[in-house]
Design a protein around this motif. Structure first.
Motif, PDB file in Angstrom:
ATOM      1  N   ALA A  56       1.026  -1.215  -0.096  1.00 32.43           N
ATOM      2  CA  ALA A  56      -0.231   0.060  -0.332  1.00 32.43           C
ATOM      3  C   ALA A  56       0.476   1.452  -0.042  1.00 32.43           C
ATOM      4  O   ALA A  56       0.569   2.399  -0.954  1.00 32.43           O
ATOM      5  N   GLU A  57       1.764   1.306   0.560  1.00 30.01           N
ATOM      6  CA  GLU A  57       2.777   2.312   0.468  1.00 30.01           C
ATOM      7  C   GLU A  57       3.975   2.737  -1.009  1.00 30.01           C
ATOM      8  O   GLU A  57       3.308   3.661  -0.989  1.00 30.01           O
ATOM      9  N   GLY A  58       4.026   1.615  -1.503  1.00 25.83           N
ATOM     10  CA  GLY A  58       3.766   1.813  -2.797  1.00 25.83           C
ATOM     11  C   GLY A  58       2.823   1.780  -3.801  1.00 25.83           C
ATOM     12  O   GLY A  58       3.165   3.571  -4.729  1.00 25.83           O
ATOM     13  N   VAL A  59       1.804   1.975  -3.774  1.00 24.41           N
ATOM     14  CA  VAL A  59       0.941   2.453  -4.131  1.00 24.41           C
ATOM     15  C   VAL A  59       1.026   4.030  -4.479  1.00 24.41           C
ATOM     16  O   VAL A  59       0.309   4.647  -4.834  1.00 24.41           O
ATOM     17  N   LEU A  60       0.513   4.375  -3.005  1.00 28.10           N
ATOM     18  CA  LEU A  60       0.384   5.473  -2.618  1.00 28.10           C
ATOM     19  C   LEU A  60       1.387   6.471  -2.854  1.00 28.10           C
ATOM     20  O   LEU A  60       1.713   7.717  -2.649  1.00 28.10           O
ATOM     21  N   ARG A  61       3.198   6.152  -2.473  1.00 25.86           N
ATOM     22  CA  ARG A  61       3.783   6.548  -2.599  1.00 25.86           C
ATOM     23  C   ARG A  61       3.726   7.215  -4.358  1.00 25.86           C
ATOM     24  O   ARG A  61       4.447   8.173  -5.539  1.00 25.86           O
ATOM     25  N   ALA A  62       3.721   5.932  -5.520  1.00 30.51           N
ATOM     26  CA  ALA A  62       2.453   6.049  -6.748  1.00 30.51           C
ATOM     27  C   ALA A  62       2.235   7.440  -7.261  1.00 30.51           C
ATOM     28  O   ALA A  62       2.462   8.482  -8.512  1.00 30.51           O
ATOM     29  N   GLU A  63       1.241   7.860  -7.071  1.00 36.44           N
ATOM     30  CA  GLU A  63       0.225   8.412  -6.511  1.00 36.44           C
ATOM     31  C   GLU A  63      -0.611   8.734  -8.006  1.00 36.44           C
ATOM     32  O   GLU A  63      -0.664   9.640  -8.756  1.00 36.44           O
ATOM     33  N   ASP A  64      -0.504   7.487  -8.516  1.00 41.10           N
ATOM     34  CA  ASP A  64      -1.148   6.972  -9.350  1.00 41.10           C
ATOM     35  C   ASP A  64      -2.600   6.627  -9.392  1.00 41.10           C
ATOM     36  O   ASP A  64      -2.971   5.357  -9.699  1.00 41.10           O
ATOM     37  N   GLY A  65      -3.584   7.158  -9.828  1.00 37.88           N
ATOM     38  CA  GLY A  65      -5.010   7.025  -9.019  1.00 37.88           C
ATOM     39  C   GLY A  65      -5.186   6.579  -6.921  1.00 37.88           C
ATOM     40  O   GLY A  65      -6.319   7.580  -7.250  1.00 37.88           O
ATOM     41  N   LEU A  66      -4.338   6.701  -6.044  1.00 33.57           N
ATOM     42  CA  LEU A  66      -5.035   6.758  -4.889  1.00 33.57           C
ATOM     43  C   LEU A  66      -3.777   7.817  -4.738  1.00 33.57           C
ATOM     44  O   LEU A  66      -2.882   7.319  -4.968  1.00 33.57           O
ATOM     45  N   VAL A  67      -4.294   8.521  -3.329  1.00 36.30           N
ATOM     46  CA  VAL A  67      -3.925   9.783  -2.837  1.00 36.30           C
ATOM     47  C   VAL A  67      -3.505   9.031  -0.967  1.00 36.30           C
ATOM     48  O   VAL A  67      -4.951   8.978  -0.756  1.00 36.30           O
ATOM     49  N   ARG A  68      -2.437  10.020  -0.266  1.00 40.77           N
ATOM     50  CA  ARG A  68      -2.733  10.181   0.803  1.00 40.77           C
ATOM     51  C   ARG A  68      -2.386  11.483   0.911  1.00 40.77           C
ATOM     52  O   ARG A  68      -1.835  12.610   1.040  1.00 40.77           O
ATOM     53  N   THR A  69      -3.168  11.647   1.589  1.00 38.21           N
ATOM     54  CA  THR A  69      -3.675  13.101   2.099  1.00 38.21           C
ATOM     55  C   THR A  69      -3.990  13.660   4.002  1.00 38.21           C
ATOM     56  O   THR A  69      -3.500  11.847   3.799  1.00 38.21           O
ATOM     57  N   PRO A  70      -4.354  14.540   3.821  1.00 35.80           N
ATOM     58  CA  PRO A  70      -4.556  15.084   5.787  1.00 35.80           C
ATOM     59  C   PRO A  70      -5.110  14.468   6.410  1.00 35.80           C
ATOM     60  O   PRO A  70      -5.004  13.193   7.582  1.00 35.80           O
ATOM     61  N   SER A  71      -6.342  14.122   5.623  1.00 37.62           N
ATOM     62  CA  SER A  71      -7.494  13.245   6.442  1.00 37.62           C
ATOM     63  C   SER A  71      -8.045  12.195   5.349  1.00 37.62           C
ATOM     64  O   SER A  71      -9.032  11.602   6.082  1.00 37.62           O
ATOM     65  N   GLY A  72      -6.945  11.050   5.054  1.00 41.84           N
ATOM     66  CA  GLY A  72      -6.695  10.151   4.480  1.00 41.84           C
ATOM     67  C   GLY A  72      -6.736   9.528   3.563  1.00 41.84           C
ATOM     68  O   GLY A  72      -5.408   9.477   2.989  1.00 41.84           O
ATOM     69  N   LEU A  73      -7.337   8.874   3.148  1.00 42.58           N
ATOM     70  CA  LEU A  73      -7.583   8.283   1.313  1.00 42.58           C
ATOM     71  C   LEU A  73      -8.232   9.168   0.574  1.00 42.58           C
ATOM     72  O   LEU A  73      -9.048   9.359   0.671  1.00 42.58           O
ATOM     73  N   ARG A  74      -7.782   9.264  -0.817  1.00 41.50           N
ATOM     74  CA  ARG A  74      -8.318  10.057  -1.614  1.00 41.50           C
ATOM     75  C   ARG A  74      -8.131   8.989  -3.079  1.00 41.50           C
ATOM     76  O   ARG A  74      -6.848   8.467  -3.463  1.00 41.50           O
ATOM     77  N   ALA A  75      -8.813   9.060  -3.896  1.00 43.20           N
ATOM     78  CA  ALA A  75      -8.483   8.877  -5.145  1.00 43.20           C
ATOM     79  C   ALA A  75      -9.020   9.837  -6.124  1.00 43.20           C
ATOM     80  O   ALA A  75      -9.131  11.341  -5.811  1.00 43.20           O
ATOM     81  N   SER A  76      -7.235   9.952  -7.332  1.00 46.03           N
ATOM     82  CA  SER A  76      -7.792  10.863  -8.010  1.00 46.03           C
ATOM     83  C   SER A  76      -8.648  11.342  -9.038  1.00 46.03           C
ATOM     84  O   SER A  76      -8.715  12.204  -9.174  1.00 46.03           O
TER      85      SER A  76
END
Length: 177
Positions: A56-76
């Motif tokens: 999951a860290e790798g997915v979020l680090r790539a910022e290719d569709g799913l991103v980490r935000t201060p409020s949690g998880l977000r789709a692009s």
């Protein structure tokens, strides 16, 4: 004085031992999660990130569709994000019996790669914060571009496969023709 102090010292040692065992179990669980090729994200009921495994860290680090935000998880993608947030929000209200069992969605990727397959589900237990318990939410992220990697030796051990059978199962799981 020592007679009065001894039961308290004994209890303190018992508590310390239980905490050590809990810490070891927690580290072992995190190690197991990190071995998965499937991304696992644990959220609070309000959507705040509690834990991410390595995938999951790798997915979020790539910022290719799913991103980490201060409020949690977000789709692009806005449409995908509305659906993701609606699934997460479904766990915030009502009793445990009223909460949804979870849901699935595809998260499109700006890179044009195949969409992530995402499953949102309630955790089996709740997370206690202070005196308040809140349900935990699990988000599983599968990248169809990534083959399922499994060690042939593990397949042989778990299922009694021969070396050839293990290689065949690994190839089938990885999507090879």
């Amino acid at each position: 004085r020592l007679d009065r102090l001894l039961p308290h010292l004994r209890r303190a040692l018992e508590v310390r031992s239980k905490l050590e065992h809990a810490g070891q179990a927690s580290r072992a669980a995190h190690d197991v999660l990190d071995q998965l090729s499937l991304g696992v994200v644990m959220l609070t009921a309000t959507g705040k990130l509690l834990h991410l495994n390595s995938a999951a860290e790798g997915v979020l680090r790539a910022e290719d569709g799913l991103v980490r935000t201060p409020s949690g998880l977000r789709a692009s993608n806005n449409e995908d994000n509305k659906r993701l947030q609606a699934l997460i929000a479904g766990f915030r209200h009502g009793s445990a019996l009223d909460r949804p069992a979870g849901g699935h969605l595809r998260i499109r990727r700006p890179s044009g790669k195949q969409a992530y397959a995402v499953m949102v589900a309630p955790a089996a237990s709740s997370i206690t914060r202070g005196s308040k318990a809140s349900p935990a939410i699990l988000v599983f992220v599968s990248d169809p571009q990534e083959g399922i990697v499994s060690d042939v030796a593990v397949l042989r051990e778990l299922f009694g496969f021969t070396q050839a059978e293990g290689r065949l199962v690994r190839a089938l799981l990885s999507g090879l023709p």
